[in-house]
Design a protein around this motif. Structure first.
Motif, PDB file in Angstrom:
ATOM      1  N   ALA A   1       1.044   2.527  -0.592  1.00  0.00           N
ATOM      2  CA  ALA A   1       0.431   2.611  -1.917  1.00  0.00           C
ATOM      3  C   ALA A   1       1.485   2.772  -3.005  1.00  0.00           C
ATOM      4  O   ALA A   1       1.370   2.182  -4.081  1.00  0.00           O
ATOM      5  N   ALA A   2       2.517   3.566  -2.729  1.00  0.00           N
ATOM      6  CA  ALA A   2       3.595   3.768  -3.703  1.00  0.00           C
ATOM      7  C   ALA A   2       4.277   2.446  -4.026  1.00  0.00           C
ATOM      8  O   ALA A   2       4.493   2.117  -5.195  1.00  0.00           O
ATOM      9  N   ALA A   3       4.605   1.689  -3.002  1.00  0.00           N
ATOM     10  CA  ALA A   3       5.273   0.398  -3.209  1.00  0.00           C
ATOM     11  C   ALA A   3       4.367  -0.568  -3.967  1.00  0.00           C
ATOM     12  O   ALA A   3       4.808  -1.245  -4.908  1.00  0.00           O
ATOM     13  N   GLY A   4       3.099  -0.621  -3.602  1.00  0.00           N
ATOM     14  CA  GLY A   4       2.166  -1.525  -4.270  1.00  0.00           C
ATOM     15  C   GLY A   4       1.929  -1.154  -5.728  1.00  0.00           C
ATOM     16  O   GLY A   4       1.860  -2.023  -6.599  1.00  0.00           O
ATOM     17  N   ASN A   5       1.815   0.128  -5.996  1.00  0.00           N
ATOM     18  CA  ASN A   5       1.564   0.559  -7.364  1.00  0.00           C
ATOM     19  C   ASN A   5       2.793   0.428  -8.250  1.00  0.00           C
ATOM     20  O   ASN A   5       2.682   0.393  -9.476  1.00  0.00           O
TER      21      ASN A   5
ATOM     22  N   ILE B   1      -7.127   3.325 -11.728  1.00  0.00           N
ATOM     23  CA  ILE B   1      -7.750   2.291 -10.908  1.00  0.00           C
ATOM     24  C   ILE B   1      -8.968   2.933 -10.269  1.00  0.00           C
ATOM     25  O   ILE B   1      -8.846   3.948  -9.574  1.00  0.00           O
ATOM     26  N   THR B   2     -10.133   2.359 -10.542  1.00  0.00           N
ATOM     27  CA  THR B   2     -11.376   2.909 -10.032  1.00  0.00           C
ATOM     28  C   THR B   2     -11.896   2.039  -8.898  1.00  0.00           C
ATOM     29  O   THR B   2     -12.127   0.844  -9.083  1.00  0.00           O
TER      30      THR B   2
ATOM     31  N   GLN C   1     -13.139   6.051  -4.802  1.00  0.00           N
ATOM     32  CA  GLN C   1     -11.898   6.750  -5.136  1.00  0.00           C
ATOM     33  C   GLN C   1     -11.429   6.407  -6.547  1.00  0.00           C
ATOM     34  O   GLN C   1     -11.734   5.336  -7.071  1.00  0.00           O
ATOM     35  N   TYR C   2     -10.671   7.340  -7.106  1.00  0.00           N
ATOM     36  CA  TYR C   2      -9.875   7.086  -8.302  1.00  0.00           C
ATOM     37  C   TYR C   2      -8.421   7.095  -7.863  1.00  0.00           C
ATOM     38  O   TYR C   2      -8.011   7.950  -7.077  1.00  0.00           O
TER      39      TYR C   2
ATOM     40  N   LEU D   1      -1.766   9.888  -7.781  1.00  0.00           N
ATOM     41  CA  LEU D   1      -2.775  10.795  -7.260  1.00  0.00           C
ATOM     42  C   LEU D   1      -4.004   9.997  -6.856  1.00  0.00           C
ATOM     43  O   LEU D   1      -4.497   9.169  -7.627  1.00  0.00           O
ATOM     44  N   VAL D   2      -4.487  10.245  -5.639  1.00  0.00           N
ATOM     45  CA  VAL D   2      -5.716   9.615  -5.154  1.00  0.00           C
ATOM     46  C   VAL D   2      -6.784  10.688  -5.060  1.00  0.00           C
ATOM     47  O   VAL D   2      -6.554  11.751  -4.484  1.00  0.00           O
TER      48      VAL D   2
END
Length: 124
Positions: A46-50, A75-76, A80-81, A99-100
């Motif tokens: 997720a870190a890499a993608g974001n 991102i909704t 999840q947010y 933050l998820v």
């Protein structure tokens, strides 16, 4: 002032519905610290993608000539947010807090408020 580990623990315990938190370097896409997540939420991926999300938004702002600061990106998803907050301090340049949140257990306004507070106390 809090270090990365303490700040991530604070995010996970003080923010209702937190599922995972990370500090990410968006120049490299590397997570400098993660907490939470799990099999269904790989914070490193997720870190890499974001990182790509942030780079695209910064590039778009430059192309539009916007002379403003990017505070956060939301991102909704259905359940999840995903909240991405760029760090503003000189030592935090090129970093963001990720933050998820469980959508059903969290209060988005309070989460944003708490994440700003955690950012202010983070010492790098």
């Amino acid at each position: 002032m809090a270090n990365v580990e303490v700040s991530l623990k604070e995010a996970m315990t003080a923010i209702d519905g937190a599922l995972g938190a990370a500090l990410v370097d968006y120049t490299s896409g590397m997570a400098l610290g993660t907490l939470g997540g799990g099999k269904e939420l790989d914070l490193t991926v997720a870190a890499a993608g974001n990182t790509d999300v942030i780079r695209a938004k910064v590039r778009t702002m430059e192309m539009l000539g916007l002379q403003d600061d990017l505070e956060d990106v939301l991102i909704t998803l259905g359940g999840q947010y995903h909240l991405i907050r760029l760090l503003r301090s000189r030592s935090g340049a090129g970093l963001f807090l990720y933050l998820v949140l469980d959508k059903g257990k969290s209060n988005l306004a309070m989460a944003r408020h708490q994440l700003r507070r955690i950012e202010a106390e983070l010492e790098l």
